[in-house]
Design a protein around this motif. Sequence first.
Motif, PDB file in Angstrom:
ATOM      1  N   GLU A   1      41.639  46.003  38.921  1.00  0.00           N
ATOM      2  CA  GLU A   1      40.633  45.412  39.787  1.00  0.00           C
ATOM      3  C   GLU A   1      41.270  44.357  40.678  1.00  0.00           C
TER       4      GLU A   1
ATOM      5  N   SER B   1      29.716  47.158  36.434  1.00  0.00           N
ATOM      6  CA  SER B   1      31.162  46.989  36.330  1.00  0.00           C
ATOM      7  C   SER B   1      31.804  48.136  35.554  1.00  0.00           C
TER       8      SER B   1
ATOM      9  N   SER C   1      26.022  47.107  41.726  1.00  0.00           N
ATOM     10  CA  SER C   1      26.903  48.017  40.991  1.00  0.00           C
ATOM     11  C   SER C   1      27.147  47.521  39.570  1.00  0.00           C
TER      12      SER C   1
ATOM     13  N   THR D   1      37.561  42.848  45.307  1.00  0.00           N
ATOM     14  CA  THR D   1      36.502  43.676  45.897  1.00  0.00           C
ATOM     15  C   THR D   1      36.281  45.018  45.215  1.00  0.00           C
TER      16      THR D   1
ATOM     17  N   GLU E   1      37.048  47.859  41.793  1.00  0.00           N
ATOM     18  CA  GLU E   1      37.508  48.189  40.439  1.00  0.00           C
ATOM     19  C   GLU E   1      37.914  49.664  40.404  1.00  0.00           C
TER      20      GLU E   1
ATOM     21  N   LYS F   1      32.705  46.069  44.278  1.00  0.00           N
ATOM     22  CA  LYS F   1      31.960  45.059  43.528  1.00  0.00           C
ATOM     23  C   LYS F   1      30.795  44.537  44.359  1.00  0.00           C
ATOM     24  N   THR F   2      29.576  44.835  43.895  1.00  0.00           N
ATOM     25  CA  THR F   2      28.358  44.329  44.531  1.00  0.00           C
ATOM     26  C   THR F   2      27.417  43.867  43.431  1.00  0.00           C
TER      27      THR F   2
END
Length: 251
Positions: free
Chosen positions: A73, A48, A46, A76, A78, A42-43
């Motif tokens: 998820e 989802s 990115s 941090t 998924e 997760k950033t």
Amino acid sequence: MNSNRFPAGMKLVKQLEGGSTASIFLVKDEQEQLCVLKGAVKTDESKSLKHDFWVYEWLAGKVPVPAVHFFKEDDTIEWLCIEWIDGTTLAELPVAEQRVRIYAQALRLLHEVPLDSHAPVYSLDARLNEVRIRIENGWVDSTDFEEEFSNYTTEQLWDELSKYKPTEADLVFTHGDYCPDNLILDDGVVSAFIDMDWGGVADRYQDLALAIRSLKHESLDNLIPLFLHNYGLTYLDENKLLFYTLLDEFF
């Protein structure tokens, strides 16, 4: 992505190539069945995997898509695990005319899916907001622009895009990245739409623009009328076609 962090029971077969920010793996589950496992840290940059999950779940039973095994998820990471669909991609079909007919008919099938209040939406405003975020964070690679746009800076291309923003939308369920590699065939019949990261309710030209661009990339300009006939379109909105072609340059 470290495969040691796979969800329990997953056995790595090999890593697959993918064009997104997710890592993609061919794995076996506890029953030794082949599955595709997508993992994404997760950033801010990115996209989802939860959106992919919603798209596949909503389309199940409406058009051929891989079955979802699970979505998981934590804070941090998924994980999305879907059915492995055996077959060949449309891009591998050798006869150009047959390939174009299937390409158009499959898109018509997807666009004819009746919409309801639960359908995942990918609105144009949301997409344009993503573009601005990508521009402001330096995530757009201007060296990867199509040749006809290669002399544009990112901001210049944004200005050009803004000129053609549609005022009306012809909403259907769109694939979002409609290219021949994202259709799986079994004996010449579409067995799955795959890689629907960008799928959702949007203007049909989101898909039409990328489909026509794909045909041009294959030097099949002469078969665009065949594509349009099999899709069932007698008129092309050139402004929308240009807008959605330009829009894709930012992703």
